[in-house]
Write a protein that holds these residues in place. Sequence first.
Motif, PDB file in Angstrom:
ATOM      1  N   GLU B  45       0.833  -1.208   0.000  1.00 24.45           N
ATOM      2  CA  GLU B  45       0.000   0.000   0.000  1.00 24.45           C
ATOM      3  C   GLU B  45       0.865   1.255   0.000  1.00 24.45           C
ATOM      4  O   GLU B  45       0.640   2.194  -0.766  1.00 24.45           O
ATOM      5  CB  GLU B  45      -0.911   0.037   1.242  1.00 24.45           C
ATOM      6  CG  GLU B  45      -1.720  -1.236   1.499  1.00 24.45           C
ATOM      7  CD  GLU B  45      -2.771  -1.505   0.424  1.00 24.45           C
ATOM      8  OE1 GLU B  45      -2.916  -0.688  -0.502  1.00 24.45           O
ATOM      9  OE2 GLU B  45      -3.433  -2.557   0.518  1.00 24.45           O
ATOM     10  N   LEU B  95     -17.438   2.112   4.805  1.00 28.94           N
ATOM     11  CA  LEU B  95     -17.549   0.656   4.653  1.00 28.94           C
ATOM     12  C   LEU B  95     -18.994   0.179   4.643  1.00 28.94           C
ATOM     13  O   LEU B  95     -19.249  -1.010   4.473  1.00 28.94           O
ATOM     14  CB  LEU B  95     -16.764  -0.060   5.767  1.00 28.94           C
ATOM     15  CG  LEU B  95     -15.268   0.233   5.816  1.00 28.94           C
ATOM     16  CD1 LEU B  95     -14.601  -0.607   6.899  1.00 28.94           C
ATOM     17  CD2 LEU B  95     -14.597  -0.016   4.475  1.00 28.94           C
ATOM     18  N   ALA B  97     -21.246   1.555   2.539  1.00 28.85           N
ATOM     19  CA  ALA B  97     -21.838   1.840   1.228  1.00 28.85           C
ATOM     20  C   ALA B  97     -22.106   0.536   0.487  1.00 28.85           C
ATOM     21  O   ALA B  97     -21.321  -0.404   0.577  1.00 28.85           O
ATOM     22  CB  ALA B  97     -20.898   2.723   0.416  1.00 28.85           C
ATOM     23  N   PRO B  98     -23.240   0.470  -0.251  1.00 26.77           N
ATOM     24  CA  PRO B  98     -23.518  -0.743  -1.034  1.00 26.77           C
ATOM     25  C   PRO B  98     -22.547  -0.870  -2.214  1.00 26.77           C
ATOM     26  O   PRO B  98     -21.815   0.074  -2.523  1.00 26.77           O
ATOM     27  CB  PRO B  98     -24.949  -0.516  -1.521  1.00 26.77           C
ATOM     28  CG  PRO B  98     -25.148   0.959  -1.489  1.00 26.77           C
ATOM     29  CD  PRO B  98     -24.284   1.482  -0.388  1.00 26.77           C
ATOM     30  N   LEU B  99     -22.571  -2.026  -2.850  1.00 26.21           N
ATOM     31  CA  LEU B  99     -21.606  -2.351  -3.906  1.00 26.21           C
ATOM     32  C   LEU B  99     -21.494  -1.247  -4.954  1.00 26.21           C
ATOM     33  O   LEU B  99     -20.395  -0.813  -5.298  1.00 26.21           O
ATOM     34  CB  LEU B  99     -22.006  -3.676  -4.569  1.00 26.21           C
ATOM     35  CG  LEU B  99     -21.104  -4.160  -5.714  1.00 26.21           C
ATOM     36  CD1 LEU B  99     -19.711  -4.498  -5.218  1.00 26.21           C
ATOM     37  CD2 LEU B  99     -21.718  -5.379  -6.406  1.00 26.21           C
ATOM     38  N   GLU B 100     -22.618  -0.782  -5.459  1.00 30.43           N
ATOM     39  CA  GLU B 100     -22.579   0.185  -6.563  1.00 30.43           C
ATOM     40  C   GLU B 100     -21.928   1.502  -6.171  1.00 30.43           C
ATOM     41  O   GLU B 100     -21.406   2.217  -7.005  1.00 30.43           O
ATOM     42  CB  GLU B 100     -24.008   0.443  -7.091  1.00 30.43           C
ATOM     43  CG  GLU B 100     -24.479  -0.598  -8.090  1.00 30.43           C
ATOM     44  CD  GLU B 100     -23.491  -0.842  -9.232  1.00 30.43           C
ATOM     45  OE1 GLU B 100     -23.026   0.149  -9.816  1.00 30.43           O
ATOM     46  OE2 GLU B 100     -23.163  -1.998  -9.509  1.00 30.43           O
ATOM     47  N   GLU B 101     -21.972   1.832  -4.882  1.00 30.42           N
ATOM     48  CA  GLU B 101     -21.432   3.126  -4.444  1.00 30.42           C
ATOM     49  C   GLU B 101     -20.098   2.983  -3.725  1.00 30.42           C
ATOM     50  O   GLU B 101     -19.521   3.983  -3.293  1.00 30.42           O
ATOM     51  CB  GLU B 101     -22.433   3.812  -3.509  1.00 30.42           C
ATOM     52  CG  GLU B 101     -23.734   4.188  -4.200  1.00 30.42           C
ATOM     53  CD  GLU B 101     -24.872   4.387  -3.199  1.00 30.42           C
ATOM     54  OE1 GLU B 101     -24.592   4.706  -2.035  1.00 30.42           O
ATOM     55  OE2 GLU B 101     -26.031   4.191  -3.602  1.00 30.42           O
ATOM     56  N   ARG B 102     -19.623   1.769  -3.603  1.00 25.70           N
ATOM     57  CA  ARG B 102     -18.404   1.558  -2.832  1.00 25.70           C
ATOM     58  C   ARG B 102     -17.193   2.094  -3.585  1.00 25.70           C
ATOM     59  O   ARG B 102     -17.052   1.920  -4.782  1.00 25.70           O
ATOM     60  CB  ARG B 102     -18.222   0.069  -2.523  1.00 25.70           C
ATOM     61  CG  ARG B 102     -17.052  -0.230  -1.590  1.00 25.70           C
ATOM     62  CD  ARG B 102     -17.292   0.360  -0.206  1.00 25.70           C
ATOM     63  NE  ARG B 102     -18.321  -0.349   0.519  1.00 25.70           N
ATOM     64  CZ  ARG B 102     -18.072  -1.359   1.354  1.00 25.70           C
ATOM     65  NH1 ARG B 102     -16.857  -1.741   1.585  1.00 25.70           N
ATOM     66  NH2 ARG B 102     -19.057  -1.942   1.973  1.00 25.70           N
ATOM     67  N   ARG B 103     -16.310   2.771  -2.844  1.00 28.09           N
ATOM     68  CA  ARG B 103     -15.059   3.276  -3.419  1.00 28.09           C
ATOM     69  C   ARG B 103     -13.904   2.608  -2.683  1.00 28.09           C
ATOM     70  O   ARG B 103     -14.041   2.210  -1.528  1.00 28.09           O
ATOM     71  CB  ARG B 103     -14.971   4.789  -3.240  1.00 28.09           C
ATOM     72  CG  ARG B 103     -16.089   5.573  -3.924  1.00 28.09           C
ATOM     73  CD  ARG B 103     -15.827   5.673  -5.422  1.00 28.09           C
ATOM     74  NE  ARG B 103     -16.897   6.371  -6.116  1.00 28.09           N
ATOM     75  CZ  ARG B 103     -17.985   5.759  -6.613  1.00 28.09           C
ATOM     76  NH1 ARG B 103     -18.132   4.455  -6.463  1.00 28.09           N
ATOM     77  NH2 ARG B 103     -18.916   6.449  -7.238  1.00 28.09           N
ATOM     78  N   VAL B 104     -12.748   2.511  -3.358  1.00 27.66           N
ATOM     79  CA  VAL B 104     -11.609   1.902  -2.680  1.00 27.66           C
ATOM     80  C   VAL B 104     -10.639   2.936  -2.142  1.00 27.66           C
ATOM     81  O   VAL B 104      -9.669   2.587  -1.480  1.00 27.66           O
ATOM     82  CB  VAL B 104     -10.854   0.899  -3.576  1.00 27.66           C
ATOM     83  CG1 VAL B 104     -11.648  -0.360  -3.746  1.00 27.66           C
ATOM     84  CG2 VAL B 104     -10.487   1.515  -4.889  1.00 27.66           C
ATOM     85  N   LEU B 107      -8.858   2.646   1.309  1.00 35.55           N
ATOM     86  CA  LEU B 107      -8.853   1.250   1.759  1.00 35.55           C
ATOM     87  C   LEU B 107      -7.430   0.794   2.112  1.00 35.55           C
ATOM     88  O   LEU B 107      -7.219   0.088   3.099  1.00 35.55           O
ATOM     89  CB  LEU B 107      -9.446   0.358   0.664  1.00 35.55           C
ATOM     90  CG  LEU B 107      -9.731  -1.086   1.053  1.00 35.55           C
ATOM     91  CD1 LEU B 107     -10.747  -1.161   2.180  1.00 35.55           C
ATOM     92  CD2 LEU B 107     -10.238  -1.873  -0.152  1.00 35.55           C
ATOM     93  N   GLY B 108      -6.471   1.229   1.302  1.00 36.04           N
ATOM     94  CA  GLY B 108      -5.086   0.820   1.533  1.00 36.04           C
ATOM     95  C   GLY B 108      -4.581   1.253   2.894  1.00 36.04           C
ATOM     96  O   GLY B 108      -4.008   0.454   3.647  1.00 36.04           O
ATOM     97  N   LEU B 110      -6.345   2.029   5.418  1.00 32.95           N
ATOM     98  CA  LEU B 110      -7.111   1.311   6.447  1.00 32.95           C
ATOM     99  C   LEU B 110      -6.441  -0.031   6.767  1.00 32.95           C
ATOM    100  O   LEU B 110      -6.290  -0.405   7.937  1.00 32.95           O
ATOM    101  CB  LEU B 110      -8.549   1.094   5.963  1.00 32.95           C
ATOM    102  CG  LEU B 110      -9.451   0.238   6.866  1.00 32.95           C
ATOM    103  CD1 LEU B 110      -9.728   0.941   8.187  1.00 32.95           C
ATOM    104  CD2 LEU B 110     -10.770  -0.091   6.169  1.00 32.95           C
ATOM    105  N   PHE B 111      -6.009  -0.739   5.725  1.00 31.40           N
ATOM    106  CA  PHE B 111      -5.277  -1.997   5.946  1.00 31.40           C
ATOM    107  C   PHE B 111      -3.991  -1.744   6.732  1.00 31.40           C
ATOM    108  O   PHE B 111      -3.650  -2.503   7.633  1.00 31.40           O
ATOM    109  CB  PHE B 111      -4.944  -2.685   4.620  1.00 31.40           C
ATOM    110  CG  PHE B 111      -6.099  -3.428   4.013  1.00 31.40           C
ATOM    111  CD1 PHE B 111      -6.770  -4.387   4.748  1.00 31.40           C
ATOM    112  CD2 PHE B 111      -6.505  -3.173   2.723  1.00 31.40           C
ATOM    113  CE1 PHE B 111      -7.848  -5.076   4.200  1.00 31.40           C
ATOM    114  CE2 PHE B 111      -7.576  -3.850   2.163  1.00 31.40           C
ATOM    115  CZ  PHE B 111      -8.251  -4.805   2.895  1.00 31.40           C
TER     116      PHE B 111
END
Lengths: 116, 147
Positions: B45, B95, B97-104, B107-108, B110-111
């Motif tokens: 990341e 986290l 948000a539903p699939l269609e609205e999910r952004r990444v 995320l990195g 967060l990991f």
Amino acid sequence: MPVEVREEARGPVVVLEVRGRVDSASAPVLQERLAGALGTPGTHLVLDLAALEFLTSAGFRVLLMAGKQAGREGRRLVLCGLSPRVHQLFEIGGFLDLFRIVPAREEAVTAARDGV
Amino acid sequence: VSTVRLTLAASPAAVQRAAELLDRLRQEHALPADAVADMQIALDEVLANVVTHAYGGDDSRWVGLRVTVGAGLLEAEVEDDGPPFDPLSVPDPDLDAPLEERRVGGLGILFVRRLMSEVAYARRGDRNHLILRRRLTAAEEDARGGP
């Protein structure tokens, strides 16, 4: 070990077995294979992650894109074989609720084929 | 305590070099697989972020990597001379948000936050320093010591 993707056709279902690691260097390989599988109209998809060591956010980005495309086109994408390690990453990233996830491959193929 | 320092060209291969170094250290020091994987994910990341964002894909730039194996601790430091950037300032993604609205986006990091025991950022001179620490659990230390 970089990523390796093995493909198996099961009627209308394509099973992609993802082995190794999906990181920022290898994510494009998975992306290409998923795009290839989704390029055949009408197919449903199973991702078998039993031999996946780990995935980083680059891998989750690819899964997210595939999931969105499958959803838009009314096709099913079912995941199976998550190890405790991979399951933990899905949990941290909030991805457990975004996909249909079942324990084993046969169950995943049935779910993808029949929508059950 | 054992320390390895690498100066990596800022290309996608930097991520692979870092992962390979960790694989080697894992074997040499009988490090627990989970701890090493945690560090590999975190470094992926951080390094990908430097290569892509700090340097905009300019692979004539460099990124410094130090990895130290200490008592009960795996530590890495990533150094770059890109613009000041504290990855810890990036907000967590939504986290729910539903699939269609999910952004990444986010995320990195967060990991990185969740997999590392401690993360520290400092700007020193014209360089960013990010220190990642993964402490070994008691169970991991026991396993390392052998049966």
